[in-house]
Structure formats: C-alpha cells, structure tokens
Scaffold this active site. Structure first.
Site, short mmCIF file in Angstrom:
data_model
loop_
_atom_site.label_atom_id
_atom_site.label_comp_id
_atom_site.label_asym_id
_atom_site.label_seq_id
_atom_site.Cartn_x
_atom_site.Cartn_y
_atom_site.Cartn_z
N PHE A 5 78.42 49.84 44.03
CA PHE A 5 77.68 48.58 44.18
C PHE A 5 78.56 47.41 44.63
O PHE A 5 78.09 46.27 44.68
CB PHE A 5 76.97 48.23 42.87
CG PHE A 5 77.88 48.11 41.67
CD1 PHE A 5 78.58 46.94 41.42
CD2 PHE A 5 78.03 49.18 40.79
CE1 PHE A 5 79.41 46.82 40.31
CE2 PHE A 5 78.85 49.08 39.68
CZ PHE A 5 79.55 47.90 39.44
N ARG B 2 81.14 35.93 25.64
CA ARG B 2 80.59 37.24 26.01
C ARG B 2 79.43 37.62 25.08
O ARG B 2 78.42 38.18 25.51
CB ARG B 2 81.69 38.31 25.94
CG ARG B 2 82.86 38.06 26.88
CD ARG B 2 82.75 38.70 28.21
NE ARG B 2 82.61 40.13 28.16
CZ ARG B 2 82.46 40.87 29.25
NH1 ARG B 2 82.41 40.29 30.45
NH2 ARG B 2 82.34 42.17 29.16
N THR C 203 75.85 43.39 29.87
CA THR C 203 75.87 43.22 31.33
C THR C 203 74.50 43.47 31.94
O THR C 203 74.04 42.73 32.81
CB THR C 203 76.90 44.19 31.96
OG1 THR C 203 78.18 43.91 31.40
CG2 THR C 203 76.98 44.03 33.47
N ARG D 129 71.53 36.57 28.95
CA ARG D 129 70.95 37.62 29.81
C ARG D 129 69.69 38.20 29.19
O ARG D 129 68.74 38.58 29.89
CB ARG D 129 71.98 38.70 30.07
CG ARG D 129 73.09 38.24 31.01
CD ARG D 129 74.26 39.18 30.92
NE ARG D 129 75.31 38.93 31.89
CZ ARG D 129 76.54 39.39 31.77
NH1 ARG D 129 76.88 40.11 30.71
NH2 ARG D 129 77.45 39.13 32.68
N ASN E 126 72.27 39.04 36.99
CA ASN E 126 72.31 38.90 35.54
C ASN E 126 72.75 37.51 35.09
O ASN E 126 73.35 37.35 34.03
CB ASN E 126 73.15 40.02 34.91
CG ASN E 126 74.59 40.00 35.37
OD1 ASN E 126 74.96 39.22 36.24
ND2 ASN E 126 75.42 40.86 34.79
N HIS F 146 78.47 35.27 34.80
CA HIS F 146 79.67 36.09 34.67
C HIS F 146 80.59 35.40 33.67
O HIS F 146 80.68 34.18 33.65
CB HIS F 146 80.41 36.21 36.02
CG HIS F 146 81.80 36.75 35.86
ND1 HIS F 146 82.07 38.09 35.80
CD2 HIS F 146 82.99 36.12 35.69
CE1 HIS F 146 83.37 38.27 35.62
NE2 HIS F 146 83.95 37.09 35.55
P1 CMP Z 1 79.75 40.72 36.05
O1 CMP Z 1 80.03 40.40 34.64
O2 CMP Z 1 79.75 39.58 37.01
O3 CMP Z 1 80.85 41.77 36.54
C1 CMP Z 1 80.58 42.76 37.51
C2 CMP Z 1 79.15 42.75 37.95
O4 CMP Z 1 78.72 43.88 38.64
C3 CMP Z 1 78.26 42.70 36.74
O5 CMP Z 1 78.35 41.44 36.14
C4 CMP Z 1 76.91 43.07 37.32
O6 CMP Z 1 76.17 41.94 37.75
C5 CMP Z 1 77.31 43.88 38.54
N1 CMP Z 1 76.84 45.27 38.41
C6 CMP Z 1 77.15 46.14 37.45
N2 CMP Z 1 76.52 47.31 37.67
C7 CMP Z 1 75.80 47.15 38.81
C8 CMP Z 1 74.94 47.99 39.56
N3 CMP Z 1 74.70 49.24 39.17
N4 CMP Z 1 74.39 47.50 40.68
C9 CMP Z 1 74.65 46.22 41.07
N5 CMP Z 1 75.46 45.38 40.40
C10 CMP Z 1 76.02 45.84 39.29
#
Ligand code: CMP
Length: 143
Positions: free
Chosen positions: A57, A85, A91, A102, A112, A115
């Site tokens: 992704f 967090r 996540t 979230r 989401n 970050h």
């Molecule tokens: P973040 O905490 O910004 O760190 C990495 C990001 O990858 C996470 O939040 C999600 O928004 C994103 N993410 C994780 N898994 C997926 C997925 N399967 N498809 C798209 N985005 C993803």
C-alpha cells in the site's frame, strides 16, 4: 519533556476535524509547541513513510498523504508519545475503540484521520522532517 509528531491527514482536514482533534489534546493537558497547515511533497512523504516502502500500500499511502493539506503538529508533555497513540486508537478505525479519535471519526485504514509517532526515535525523526528548530516554541504554561 517528551515531544511527539502528530499529523491530521488530508481526510481529517477536509472533514473539518482540525479543531476537534486539537481540542482533545489541549483538554488532555498537552502543550502545542508547533503547528502548520501544509501540503506534503512526494519526496517528504516517501521519507516520512520510509519504513513502509516495501508494503503493497506504499504508493497509495504516499498518494493519499500528498493529496491535500495536512495539519502538522508537535505536542509536548509527560508520556505524550504513548498517550497520544492511546487517544488516537488502533491504526484501522474498524478496530479502534469508541472514544478514540479513529474510533469516533474514521472508517478506513488508509483514511484514518491522524498519524502519530510510535517511539521516541520516530518522534525525533518525524519532527525534524516537518519542522525546523525555529518553528518550535518552548514555553511554560502560567495560566
Ligand atoms: P499511519 O499511522 O500514518 O502509518 C502508516 C499508515 O499506513 C497507517 O497510518 C495507515 O493509514 C496506512 N495503512 C496501513 N495499512 C494500510 C492498508 N492496508 N492500505 C492502505 N493504507 C494502509
């Protein structure tokens, strides 16, 4: 005092959630020491998310984070990295508990809302990607 990097993602900015998210951290008792609305370049996004480079992704993640303005912030306080967090929730918003950011405002893992740095090392690295020292403010709360 501990600092963390928090970023309201393009979905959160577009959905007018900046005030709501900032308010939660203010009310919790953390101190905002830096903030800016900015559009992230592809290069900065790739640097910030370098640890996910091999994930399927990754391209989607970079495209999304560069798709519109984000609200980049540095917050300060005792245990702010782990507490933020906890306040953000899992996540994947589908797994995030009600009452978390979230859990209350997200439905998709890619969009989401927010970050947050996951360790002191990540916090130092991410703060330095998005902010210069001059952009960060140190102050004592007197009122
Ligand atoms: P973040 O905490 O910004 O760190 C990495 C990001 O990858 C996470 O939040 C999600 O928004 C994103 N993410 C994780 N898994 C997926 C997925 N399967 N498809 C798209 N985005 C993803």
């Amino acid at each position: 005092m501990e600092r963390t990097y928090l970023m309201i993602k393009p979905d959160g900015v577009q959905r007018n959630l900046i005030g709501e998210v900032v308010s939660r951290f203010e009310k919790k008792g953390f101190t905002l020491v830096g903030a800016k609305l900015m559009t992230v370049s592809k290069e900065t996004a790739e640097t910030h998310y370098a640890e996910h480079k091999e994930r399927p992704f990754f391209g989607e993640l970079v495209d999304f984070i560069t798709s519109g303005p984000v609200f980049a912030m540095v917050w300060e306080g005792e245990n702010v990295i782990s507490t933020a967090r906890t306040m953000m929730g899992a996540t994947n918003p589908a797994d995030a508990a009600p009452g978390t950011i979230r859990g209350d405002y997200g439905v998709q893992v890619a969009m989401n809302v927010i970050h947050g740095s996951d360790s002191p090392e990540s916090a130092a690295r991410e703060i330095s990607i998005f902010f210069t020292e001059e952009e960060l403010n140190s102050y004592d709360k007197t009122i």
